[in-house]
Design an enzyme around this catalytic site. Sequence first.
Site, PDB file in Angstrom:
ATOM      1  N   LYS A  81      -1.001  -9.570   2.843  1.00 33.61           N
ATOM      2  CA  LYS A  81      -0.324  -9.090   4.054  1.00 33.61           C
ATOM      3  C   LYS A  81      -1.271  -8.152   4.784  1.00 33.61           C
ATOM      4  O   LYS A  81      -2.013  -7.393   4.148  1.00 33.61           O
ATOM      5  CB  LYS A  81       0.972  -8.352   3.685  1.00 33.61           C
ATOM      6  CG  LYS A  81       1.692  -7.732   4.890  1.00 33.61           C
ATOM      7  CD  LYS A  81       3.067  -7.217   4.548  1.00 33.61           C
ATOM      8  CE  LYS A  81       3.093  -5.844   3.942  1.00 33.61           C
ATOM      9  NZ  LYS A  81       2.482  -4.779   4.770  1.00 33.61           N
ATOM     10  N   ASP A  93       0.836  -1.203   0.000  1.00 34.76           N
ATOM     11  CA  ASP A  93       0.000   0.000   0.000  1.00 34.76           C
ATOM     12  C   ASP A  93       0.872   1.255   0.000  1.00 34.76           C
ATOM     13  O   ASP A  93       0.356   2.371  -0.098  1.00 34.76           O
ATOM     14  CB  ASP A  93      -1.009   0.000   1.170  1.00 34.76           C
ATOM     15  CG  ASP A  93      -0.345   0.005   2.529  1.00 34.76           C
ATOM     16  OD1 ASP A  93       0.884  -0.034   2.606  1.00 34.76           O
ATOM     17  OD2 ASP A  93      -1.083   0.060   3.545  1.00 34.76           O
ATOM     18  N   SER A  94       2.197   1.067   0.037  1.00 34.73           N
ATOM     19  CA  SER A  94       3.118   2.183  -0.184  1.00 34.73           C
ATOM     20  C   SER A  94       2.884   2.788  -1.569  1.00 34.73           C
ATOM     21  O   SER A  94       3.342   3.903  -1.836  1.00 34.73           O
ATOM     22  CB  SER A  94       4.572   1.715  -0.045  1.00 34.73           C
ATOM     23  OG  SER A  94       4.794   0.558  -0.817  1.00 34.73           O
ATOM     24  N   ASP A 111      -1.013  -6.407  -0.529  1.00 37.51           N
ATOM     25  CA  ASP A 111      -1.194  -5.737   0.757  1.00 37.51           C
ATOM     26  C   ASP A 111      -2.669  -5.376   0.961  1.00 37.51           C
ATOM     27  O   ASP A 111      -3.265  -4.696   0.113  1.00 37.51           O
ATOM     28  CB  ASP A 111      -0.371  -4.433   0.730  1.00 37.51           C
ATOM     29  CG  ASP A 111       0.279  -4.132   2.053  1.00 37.51           C
ATOM     30  OD1 ASP A 111       0.085  -4.891   3.014  1.00 37.51           O
ATOM     31  OD2 ASP A 111       1.001  -3.124   2.114  1.00 37.51           O
ATOM     32  N   GLU A 144      -1.523  -5.687   8.666  1.00 37.14           N
ATOM     33  CA  GLU A 144      -0.766  -5.101   9.771  1.00 37.14           C
ATOM     34  C   GLU A 144      -1.442  -5.367  11.109  1.00 37.14           C
ATOM     35  O   GLU A 144      -2.675  -5.357  11.204  1.00 37.14           O
ATOM     36  CB  GLU A 144      -0.644  -3.576   9.564  1.00 37.14           C
ATOM     37  CG  GLU A 144       0.121  -3.206   8.303  1.00 37.14           C
ATOM     38  CD  GLU A 144       0.294  -1.704   8.139  1.00 37.14           C
ATOM     39  OE1 GLU A 144      -0.153  -0.917   9.010  1.00 37.14           O
ATOM     40  OE2 GLU A 144       0.882  -1.308   7.111  1.00 37.14           O
ATOM     41  N   GLU A 160       8.950  -3.993  10.836  1.00 34.62           N
ATOM     42  CA  GLU A 160       9.338  -2.676  10.310  1.00 34.62           C
ATOM     43  C   GLU A 160       9.659  -1.722  11.453  1.00 34.62           C
ATOM     44  O   GLU A 160       8.903  -1.633  12.442  1.00 34.62           O
ATOM     45  CB  GLU A 160       8.194  -2.104   9.456  1.00 34.62           C
ATOM     46  CG  GLU A 160       8.513  -0.702   8.937  1.00 34.62           C
ATOM     47  CD  GLU A 160       7.585  -0.211   7.838  1.00 34.62           C
ATOM     48  OE1 GLU A 160       6.669  -0.958   7.420  1.00 34.62           O
ATOM     49  OE2 GLU A 160       7.795   0.947   7.393  1.00 34.62           O
TER      50      GLU A 160
HETATM   51  O1  KIV Z   1       3.473  -1.133   1.674  1.00 37.73           O
HETATM   52  C1  KIV Z   1       4.656  -1.478   1.751  1.00 37.73           C
HETATM   53  O2  KIV Z   1       5.486  -1.214   0.855  1.00 37.73           O
HETATM   54  C2  KIV Z   1       5.065  -2.207   2.941  1.00 37.73           C
HETATM   55  C3  KIV Z   1       6.525  -2.441   3.144  1.00 37.73           C
HETATM   56  C4  KIV Z   1       7.172  -1.200   3.577  1.00 37.73           C
HETATM   57  C5  KIV Z   1       6.786  -3.573   4.061  1.00 37.73           C
HETATM   58  O3  KIV Z   1       4.240  -2.588   3.728  1.00 37.73           O
END
Ligand code: KIV
Length: 280
Positions: free
Chosen positions: A116, A48-49, A87, A118, A185
């Site tokens: 993934k 989600d970055s 994500d 959190e 992280e």
């Molecule tokens: O969204 C992302 O790129 C991440 C990484 C920084 C682990 O969650």
Amino acid sequence: MTKSWTVPTLARHKVANGDAPLVMVTAYDAPGARMVDAAGADLILVGDSVAMVVLGYDDPLQVTVTDMAYHVAAVRRAKPNPLVVGDLPWMSYHLSEVDSVNNAALLIRAGAQSVKLEGGAKRVPMVKAIVNAEIPVMGHLGLTPQSTHAMGGFRVQAKELAAARELLDDAKALVDAGVFAIVLEGVPDVVAELITREIPVPTIGIGAGRGCDGQVLVFHDLLGFEERIRPKFVRRYANLGADGIEAISRYAADVRSGAFPAEAETYHASAEVAAALRSS
Ligand code: KIV
């Protein structure tokens, strides 16, 4: 040639057992995925970055599961060898187990091979529900960007003893719920080392020191697209931002001077057609 990973093989991968550290890189589109694949990474995270490094937002909270599915699909079209992790964005796994499974399924149908999410112990019901739907889940602990407001910004976590112990409990709770790996992280190296030692699945660090079972970096950070934000843990392996500006400036100068396009970059009609057109 990249090894094609399966989730069960990954779940047993530990540096302490003599395995090589895992390499994970983010990607958000097909050319990025092809580059990460050709470089031999083990996993691609469609993170989600994307909200910050591609879409121009200041935090990841603005992207939806529809946005993430769009980027997962683009990555998957490149048919990369690395295992694709999609994500789950903020609010896609916070409300109910049914919601979480449906949203995870959207990413799987878009082409992800795992998802993934959190958070620690409080996410256990959601992790269990997704795993029960046969969808592999990667955890993410420590500095969790989706909690930016709750954390008071992007800050290193678990610096105190009690918080470090709580993070270890979170990691164990996620393992018991069925995760196949955990991203750590923004935590001190000793905390990451302890968790890595204590859990049977691989840890993948970002700003968590050298003691993890793998590392992850964001594509645009690693390749140096921008200088606006540069966390301490980022190492730049290229300066594609500066190189890109230089290349575009040369193109602009060539257009303005008439040097582009050249003869070799131009399509021609037959002499007959050209003569007729020129005289009309
Ligand atoms: O969204 C992302 O790129 C991440 C990484 C920084 C682990 O969650």
